[in-house]
Design a protein around this motif. Structure first.
Motif, short mmCIF file in Angstrom:
data_model
loop_
_atom_site.label_atom_id
_atom_site.label_comp_id
_atom_site.label_asym_id
_atom_site.label_seq_id
_atom_site.Cartn_x
_atom_site.Cartn_y
_atom_site.Cartn_z
N ARG A 49 -7.27 -0.10 12.21
CA ARG A 49 -8.55 0.60 12.09
C ARG A 49 -8.43 2.10 12.27
O ARG A 49 -9.18 2.86 11.67
N HIS A 50 -7.48 2.56 13.04
CA HIS A 50 -7.29 4.00 13.25
C HIS A 50 -6.81 4.71 11.98
O HIS A 50 -6.85 5.93 11.91
N LYS A 51 -6.38 3.96 10.97
CA LYS A 51 -5.92 4.55 9.71
C LYS A 51 -6.91 4.31 8.56
O LYS A 51 -6.55 4.41 7.39
N ALA A 52 -8.15 4.02 8.89
CA ALA A 52 -9.15 3.67 7.88
C ALA A 52 -9.30 4.76 6.82
O ALA A 52 -9.33 4.47 5.62
N LEU A 155 -17.24 1.11 7.36
CA LEU A 155 -17.89 -0.07 7.95
C LEU A 155 -16.88 -0.92 8.71
O LEU A 155 -17.19 -1.42 9.80
N LEU A 156 -15.69 -1.07 8.15
CA LEU A 156 -14.66 -1.85 8.83
C LEU A 156 -14.18 -1.13 10.09
O LEU A 156 -13.88 -1.78 11.10
N TRP A 157 -14.10 0.18 10.04
CA TRP A 157 -13.69 0.96 11.22
C TRP A 157 -14.73 0.81 12.33
O TRP A 157 -14.39 0.57 13.48
N LYS A 158 -15.99 0.93 11.96
CA LYS A 158 -17.08 0.89 12.95
C LYS A 158 -17.32 -0.52 13.49
O LYS A 158 -17.49 -0.71 14.69
N SER A 162 -16.36 -7.42 14.72
CA SER A 162 -17.42 -8.36 14.35
C SER A 162 -17.30 -8.77 12.88
O SER A 162 -17.56 -9.92 12.53
N ILE A 163 -16.88 -7.84 12.02
CA ILE A 163 -16.67 -8.19 10.61
C ILE A 163 -15.51 -9.17 10.48
O ILE A 163 -15.58 -10.14 9.73
N GLN A 164 -14.44 -8.92 11.21
CA GLN A 164 -13.29 -9.82 11.16
C GLN A 164 -13.69 -11.22 11.64
O GLN A 164 -13.31 -12.22 11.03
#
Length: 193
Positions: A49-52, A155-158, A162-164
């Motif tokens: 996520r840090h590389k989004a 959205l995936l970063w934020k 929960s998305i996963q």
């Protein structure tokens, strides 16, 4: 089977060559490949996520470059193959009408298709076939593809965890919806063209 494929994809998303694979998929998807780069983008952002932002940028640059290949395919292969076929069946005038309408609305077509799951390769090739202004095509592609991949990555970063969890819980249903949207996108293309 679906679960093991998901687990393998998540494991590969963190691989040291994952960025190159994402770039390759994004490139060929914009001109010939039927599977959107989201199948790699999503697990890659979830895994790192840090590389989004970096992942979204790689996806955008490769997608726009692949779109240029699609444009070139439409520009050069249509004259040699498509136009003689249209002329043989006396569809040359109908295509001329389609071409003028496409170019009139081309920037909006590229923007909308670039932002949605609509098969982008159809738009890149059609843009070349109709001779849509190359600068207009490039600018619209950068904006549309960049916005699309940035929104997904943000959205995936934020909401990554929960998305996963949602993806893992409803994996079967999400795959069915994805396949239906993919087939639906090609059906719409067939109806429109």
């Amino acid at each position: 089977m679906l679960r093991s494929l998901y687990d393998r994809t998540m494991a590969l998303a963190g691989h040291r060559h994952a960025n190159w694979a994402l770039a390759a998929v994004s490139f060929i998807e914009s001109s010939v490949f039927p599977i959107p780069p989201d199948v790699m983008l999503i697990p890659m952002v979830l895994a790192q996520r840090h590389k989004a932002l970096l992942i979204a940028t790689i996806c955008t640059v490769a997608s726009v470059l692949g779109g240029l290949l699609g444009y070139v395919i439409g520009l050069f292969l249509f004259e040699n193959i498509g136009q003689p076929i249209l002329d043989f069946y006396s569809y040359g005038e109908k295509f001329a009408s389609f071409q003028s309408r496409y170019n009139e609305w081309g920037v909006w077509i590229v923007l909308i298709a670039g932002l949605t799951p609509f098969p982008y390769k159809v738009i890149t090739i059609a843009s070349g076939v109709t001779g849509l202004s190359l600068p207009v095509f490039i600018i619209a592609s950068i904006f549309a593809r960049g916005a699309r991949f940035a929104i997904v990555a943000a959205l995936l970063w934020k909401f990554g965890e929960s998305i996963q969890n949602f993806i893992e819980r409803y994996l079967g249903i999400l795959c069915a919806v994805f396949i239906a949207l993919l087939i639906g996108g090609f059906a719409v293309v067939k109806l429109v063209l």
